[in-house]
Design an enzyme around this catalytic site. Sequence first.
Site, PDB file in Angstrom:
ATOM      1  N   GLY A 229       0.776  -1.233   0.000  1.00 37.65           N
ATOM      2  CA  GLY A 229       0.000   0.000   0.000  1.00 37.65           C
ATOM      3  C   GLY A 229       0.804   1.277   0.000  1.00 37.65           C
ATOM      4  O   GLY A 229       0.247   2.364  -0.203  1.00 37.65           O
ATOM      5  N   GLU A 267       4.362  -6.218   2.925  1.00 38.17           N
ATOM      6  CA  GLU A 267       4.553  -6.927   1.659  1.00 38.17           C
ATOM      7  C   GLU A 267       4.477  -5.919   0.504  1.00 38.17           C
ATOM      8  O   GLU A 267       3.509  -5.871  -0.242  1.00 38.17           O
ATOM      9  CB  GLU A 267       3.514  -8.041   1.500  1.00 38.17           C
ATOM     10  CG  GLU A 267       2.085  -7.612   1.766  1.00 38.17           C
ATOM     11  CD  GLU A 267       1.074  -8.717   1.515  1.00 38.17           C
ATOM     12  OE1 GLU A 267       0.135  -8.479   0.732  1.00 38.17           O
ATOM     13  OE2 GLU A 267       1.209  -9.800   2.116  1.00 38.17           O
ATOM     14  N   CYS A 268       5.513  -5.117   0.385  1.00 35.71           N
ATOM     15  CA  CYS A 268       5.541  -4.039  -0.613  1.00 35.71           C
ATOM     16  C   CYS A 268       5.979  -4.576  -1.972  1.00 35.71           C
ATOM     17  O   CYS A 268       6.848  -5.443  -2.068  1.00 35.71           O
ATOM     18  CB  CYS A 268       6.498  -2.943  -0.172  1.00 35.71           C
ATOM     19  SG  CYS A 268       5.991  -2.105   1.354  1.00 35.71           S
ATOM     20  N   GLY A 269       5.409  -4.036  -3.019  1.00 37.30           N
ATOM     21  CA  GLY A 269       5.793  -4.387  -4.382  1.00 37.30           C
ATOM     22  C   GLY A 269       6.207  -3.157  -5.156  1.00 37.30           C
ATOM     23  O   GLY A 269       7.399  -2.909  -5.383  1.00 37.30           O
ATOM     24  N   CYS A 345      -3.737  -0.822 -32.689  1.00 33.66           N
ATOM     25  CA  CYS A 345      -4.859  -0.315 -33.492  1.00 33.66           C
ATOM     26  C   CYS A 345      -6.040   0.016 -32.596  1.00 33.66           C
ATOM     27  O   CYS A 345      -7.151  -0.517 -32.755  1.00 33.66           O
ATOM     28  CB  CYS A 345      -5.246  -1.344 -34.549  1.00 33.66           C
ATOM     29  SG  CYS A 345      -3.908  -1.718 -35.703  1.00 33.66           S
ATOM     30  N   TYR A 374       4.551  -3.185 -12.173  1.00 35.08           N
ATOM     31  CA  TYR A 374       3.264  -3.232 -12.878  1.00 35.08           C
ATOM     32  C   TYR A 374       3.364  -2.638 -14.279  1.00 35.08           C
ATOM     33  O   TYR A 374       2.469  -1.941 -14.741  1.00 35.08           O
ATOM     34  CB  TYR A 374       2.175  -2.537 -12.064  1.00 35.08           C
ATOM     35  CG  TYR A 374       1.937  -3.212 -10.741  1.00 35.08           C
ATOM     36  CD1 TYR A 374       1.358  -4.466 -10.681  1.00 35.08           C
ATOM     37  CD2 TYR A 374       2.341  -2.614  -9.543  1.00 35.08           C
ATOM     38  CE1 TYR A 374       1.169  -5.108  -9.467  1.00 35.08           C
ATOM     39  CE2 TYR A 374       2.153  -3.250  -8.326  1.00 35.08           C
ATOM     40  CZ  TYR A 374       1.561  -4.496  -8.296  1.00 35.08           C
ATOM     41  OH  TYR A 374       1.370  -5.134  -7.093  1.00 35.08           O
TER      42      TYR A 374
END
Length: 419
Positions: A229, A267-269, A345, A374
């Site tokens: 978060g 639990e950071c990403g 397209c 991400y």
Amino acid sequence: MNRIVDWILSRKEHARQPLCAYIYDLEHLREHVSRRVRTLPASCRLYYAVKANSEERIVKELAPIVNGFEAASLGEIRKIRAAAPEIPVIFGGPGKTDEEIEGAIALRVSLIHAESEHEVRRVAHIAARKGMTVPILLRVNLRGPLPDATLAMAGRPTQFGIDERQIPDVIRLAQNLESVKVEGFHFHSLSNNLNAEKHVQLIGYYCERAAGWAKEFGLDLSWLNAGGGIGVNYAELQRQFDWDLFIEKLGPMLERKCPAGVTVLFECGRYLTASCGYYAAEVLDLKRNHDKHYAIVRGGTHQFRLPASWQHSHPFQVIPVGRWDYPFARKEANDCEITVVGQLCTPKDVLAKDAFVARIRIGDVVLFQYAGAYGWAISHHDFLSHPHPEHIFLEHAPGKNNYDGSQRSLDAAAYRSFT
């Protein structure tokens, strides 16, 4: 940043194909994450949420630094175990299959985050069949109120976690099942919070709720998972989450509110890997349509989906490239707002919208910053079957400039400074 630009300019000197690459600064990654692990209070642990970027090299670089990994699928667990056979792994996410639960147990995950009453029963059923007791955390969808953030997984109806009002019943259920043991709670309520003080307050709220349930039901808690978060400010890169203020406030708060003997997991990403990654895309064409300027680049949202997913204009800078191989004049745009789009397209293939540039030319490279989380991991890679981008991992050591990418090495003499 200089080493990123140096690599781009050197590549453009030696290659004719339009550039499209993810570039990772591994030294920055290690320094950034090491400092976060080092400065956390002693009762805390920092895990990396692999969903943000599951590239093998990224996982291997972080394995000696972080306290563990968070996985959201059996596939991610296998990736982690390939890189770090013994490191602690926690397993979360809604909709776990029996195969995933069995695989997680076989691959020795430390904790399984149970997302529902049914999932508690299934974990217990599988564990009983194996003659085991599996430690679990109950994931809670709190009622709130919660701070504002880009994404919310709790405080409102979502598919995540167990409604706070149902938690007492699920605790009683788990206490009657010999093959699971509730060792704590998982609170991952929001994503991309930029306010350090409010984040500490949120964790304090988690501690209060966990302490209340522990007292009411006589639980011997070991873990409180505060989730990730912590955010990245894509709108103003110079104004990021105030980690130092967060740490200053976090320690005293935990001493007051966290139950004794409980370890707090983060639990950071995104916060760990975003700033180490860049997406470089060469300008293929410039055009003006209905009085708007467009730069069409090699690549697009099928490779870097984050801007479209979050509906924002991603920050970038233009890297001037001197090379021009055509016998006709080179088109450019000056002192204007430009929208950067890809090759797909669809009019939704937009990476940045109405961003001011002093100068941009066909053949220059648009370098998107904070693309290490991400980006590639969430993109629809094979839409239109364009070639995939290169993945370049820049390494730096005293007296040495090199990179590891596509099994090639680059001599330091090929580097040029960019000013």
